[in-house]
Design a protein around this motif. Structure first.
Motif, short mmCIF file in Angstrom:
data_model
loop_
_atom_site.label_atom_id
_atom_site.label_comp_id
_atom_site.label_asym_id
_atom_site.label_seq_id
_atom_site.Cartn_x
_atom_site.Cartn_y
_atom_site.Cartn_z
N MET A 145 -10.14 16.64 91.15
CA MET A 145 -9.90 18.04 90.83
C MET A 145 -8.67 18.61 91.54
SD MET A 145 -12.28 18.19 88.74
CE MET A 145 -12.03 19.89 88.25
N GLY A 146 -8.20 17.93 92.58
CA GLY A 146 -7.06 18.44 93.32
C GLY A 146 -5.73 18.14 92.63
N ASP A 147 -4.64 18.55 93.27
CA ASP A 147 -3.30 18.38 92.71
C ASP A 147 -2.61 17.12 93.18
OD1 ASP A 147 -3.55 20.82 91.41
OD2 ASP A 147 -2.75 21.94 93.12
N GLU A 148 -3.23 16.36 94.08
CA GLU A 148 -2.57 15.19 94.62
C GLU A 148 -3.63 14.17 95.06
OE1 GLU A 148 -1.90 17.16 99.03
OE2 GLU A 148 -0.41 17.49 97.45
N ALA A 149 -3.24 12.89 95.05
CA ALA A 149 -4.16 11.83 95.46
C ALA A 149 -3.33 10.59 95.78
CB ALA A 149 -5.17 11.52 94.35
N ALA A 150 -3.92 9.70 96.57
CA ALA A 150 -3.24 8.46 96.93
C ALA A 150 -4.27 7.36 97.12
CB ALA A 150 -2.41 8.64 98.20
N TRP A 151 -3.84 6.11 96.87
CA TRP A 151 -4.74 4.97 96.98
C TRP A 151 -4.00 3.76 97.54
CZ3 TRP A 151 -3.94 7.88 92.64
CH2 TRP A 151 -5.01 8.71 92.21
N LYS A 152 -4.72 2.96 98.33
CA LYS A 152 -4.26 1.61 98.65
C LYS A 152 -4.63 0.74 97.46
CE LYS A 152 -2.68 -1.56 101.56
NZ LYS A 152 -3.45 -1.89 102.78
N VAL A 153 -3.66 0.05 96.88
CA VAL A 153 -3.86 -0.75 95.67
C VAL A 153 -3.85 -2.22 96.08
CG1 VAL A 153 -3.05 -1.26 93.35
CG2 VAL A 153 -2.69 1.03 94.33
N GLY A 154 -5.02 -2.83 96.11
CA GLY A 154 -5.10 -4.19 96.61
C GLY A 154 -4.72 -4.21 98.08
N LYS A 155 -3.96 -5.25 98.47
CA LYS A 155 -3.60 -5.40 99.88
C LYS A 155 -2.18 -4.94 100.21
CE LYS A 155 -6.69 -9.35 100.63
NZ LYS A 155 -6.78 -10.78 101.05
N ASP A 156 -1.31 -4.86 99.19
CA ASP A 156 0.10 -4.67 99.51
C ASP A 156 0.82 -3.59 98.71
OD1 ASP A 156 0.10 -5.91 97.08
OD2 ASP A 156 1.40 -7.58 97.66
N ARG A 157 0.06 -2.69 98.10
CA ARG A 157 0.70 -1.61 97.36
C ARG A 157 -0.03 -0.29 97.65
NH1 ARG A 157 3.97 -4.87 97.11
NH2 ARG A 157 5.12 -5.72 95.33
N ILE A 158 0.72 0.79 97.59
CA ILE A 158 0.17 2.13 97.77
C ILE A 158 0.71 3.01 96.65
CG2 ILE A 158 0.08 4.16 99.27
CD1 ILE A 158 0.59 2.21 101.64
N LEU A 159 -0.16 3.77 96.02
CA LEU A 159 0.24 4.67 94.94
C LEU A 159 -0.09 6.10 95.33
CD1 LEU A 159 1.31 5.14 92.03
CD2 LEU A 159 -1.06 4.89 91.25
N ALA A 160 0.89 6.98 95.24
CA ALA A 160 0.69 8.41 95.50
C ALA A 160 1.05 9.18 94.23
CB ALA A 160 1.55 8.87 96.67
N VAL A 161 0.20 10.11 93.83
CA VAL A 161 0.40 10.88 92.59
C VAL A 161 0.21 12.36 92.89
CG1 VAL A 161 -0.34 11.24 90.20
CG2 VAL A 161 -0.45 8.95 91.21
N GLN A 162 1.08 13.18 92.34
CA GLN A 162 0.98 14.64 92.50
C GLN A 162 1.29 15.31 91.17
OE1 GLN A 162 4.04 16.85 94.73
NE2 GLN A 162 2.38 17.78 95.91
N THR A 163 0.55 16.38 90.87
CA THR A 163 0.84 17.11 89.65
C THR A 163 2.16 17.85 89.78
OG1 THR A 163 -0.38 19.04 90.44
CG2 THR A 163 -1.60 17.45 89.12
N CYS A 164 2.83 18.07 88.66
CA CYS A 164 4.03 18.89 88.62
C CYS A 164 4.00 19.69 87.32
CB CYS A 164 5.30 18.03 88.71
SG CYS A 164 5.55 16.87 87.34
N GLU A 165 5.00 20.48 87.08
CA GLU A 165 4.97 21.41 85.94
C GLU A 165 4.85 20.67 84.61
OE1 GLU A 165 7.45 25.22 84.17
OE2 GLU A 165 8.29 24.03 85.81
N ASP A 166 5.53 19.52 84.49
CA ASP A 166 5.57 18.81 83.21
C ASP A 166 4.58 17.65 83.14
OD1 ASP A 166 7.69 20.45 82.27
OD2 ASP A 166 9.11 19.27 83.46
#
Length: 350
Positions: free
Chosen positions: A82-103
């Motif tokens: 429900m929030g505007d941003e989130a992040a995850w450790k993806v497996g052992k060697d990747r990190i994904l960060a996502v944030q909402t924006c206007e578009d």
């Protein structure tokens, strides 16, 4: 979602070790597993009525339930974010960060040391955060990896620090080294500025959404009030005041959201006139609605309210347009700095 095993788009069934149905999830979505010492999210794919691929492994649904029971783990559908941003450790060697924006959504993909691998924007605000995450992971071939939630702010602060310290020129004594280091510092500062702009934009969008709800409610109230003036009777009177009560609650929520908008704008270097405009938003709500429901000339007051809310809507949209332009300018500056770095790297190799 459908796959080669599931042309009809059947849902995935989860049971306990006694074959009691617990829940169903759509094919392609995730299950959230709570182990005694950690929480993990795993993608799921329908195989057949009794088999499901969870992560990289295929389980009989009862086998999975028994394994979870032995490990003292519980499991549930992954809830929507429900929030505007989130992040995850993806497996052992990747990190994904996502944030909402206007578009839509901005994303950054990092390695395990917080070095940026890729970043970009998904221009589809209709997608949920989980749908966007799935699409991004699929584009990088990471869709089967298990996920562990991380704090978005911690991830971005660590990435900022790594970027600040990075020097792409191998020879620190080379004259270009200082230029690259200075460029990295400028990029890091620009990314902080962009994040603040996105936070302000998101706050403005939230307020704009509530403004639209207020206008819709006032339109309904106007309709009932007009009918009441024409002799609509008790039913019209009750319906009118129900809509006005709803409008009052929405305006109170709008006050909270406008204050948050004002706070976010204070972090962004913009003109003083814009700050005054936001102050007037708050004064409007406090001043006008105090007397709205105490006055018998309801229809006239509703019309005045509509006019004032429309004005507020226009002000918010103008501020958002300015913030969007500022964000675009920051993106251009970041791209220019990266281009300078690439040119410096080429010159160093010559």
């Amino acid at each position: 979602m459908t796959n080669e095993y599931n042309p009809d788009g059947k849902e995935i069934r989860f049971i306990d070790s006694h074959y009691k149905d617990l829940f169903h999830i759509p094919d392609g979505s995730c299950v959230q597993i709570h182990y005694p010492d950690e929480m993990v999210v795993k993608p799921c794919t329908f195989i057949d009525e009794y088999h499901t691929q969870i992560g990289y492994n295929v389980f009989h649904i009862c086998q999975f339930a028994e394994i979870m029971e032995r490990n003292g783990a519980s499991y549930m559908p992954e809830p929507e974010i429900m929030g505007d941003e989130a992040a995850w450790k993806v497996g052992k060697d990747r990190i994904l960060a996502v944030q909402t924006c206007e578009d839509g959504y901005d994303y950054t993909l990092l390695d395990e040391n917080y070095n940026e691998i890729d970043g970009g924007q998904v221009d589809n605000p209709e997608l949920s955060m989980l749908e966007v995450r799935r699409d991004i992971l699929e584009s990088f071939g990471l869709e089967r990896r298990e996920l562990r939630a991380m704090f978005y702010e911690d991830v971005m602060e660590q990435a900022f620090e790594v970027g600040r310290q990075a020097v792409v020129v191998n020879d620190p004594a080379h004259p270009a080294a200082q230029q690259v280091a200075e460029s990295e510092s400028r990029i890091a500062a620009l990314k902080v500025q962009k994040r603040e702009l996105l936070e302000a934009i998101n706050a403005g969008k939230t307020a704009l959404h509530t403004v639209n709800e207020v206008l819709e409610t006032l339109d309904n109230a106007e309709g009932w009030s007009t009918w009441d003036v024409m002799g609509g009777g008790l039913m019209a009177d009750l319906a009118k005041y129900e809509e006005l009560d709803n409008a009052q609650k929405q305006v109170e929520q709008l006050q909270v959201e406008l204050r948050r908008f004002k706070t976010e704008l204070s972090d962004v270097e913009i003109t003083a006139d814009l700050q005054v405009t936001v102050d007037s938003f708050l004064k409007f709500a406090d001043f006008f609605f105090d007397g709205l429901f105490a006055d018998w000339a309801v229809l006239d007051h509703i019309n005045q309210a509509q006019s004032r809310v429309e004005n507020t809507k226009g002000q918010i949209k103008r501020v958002l347009a300015l913030l969007k332009k500022m964000r675009e300018d920051v993106d251009v500056q970041i791209a220019d700095e990266k281009e300078k770095q690439e040119q410096l790297a080429v010159e160093t190799e010559l």
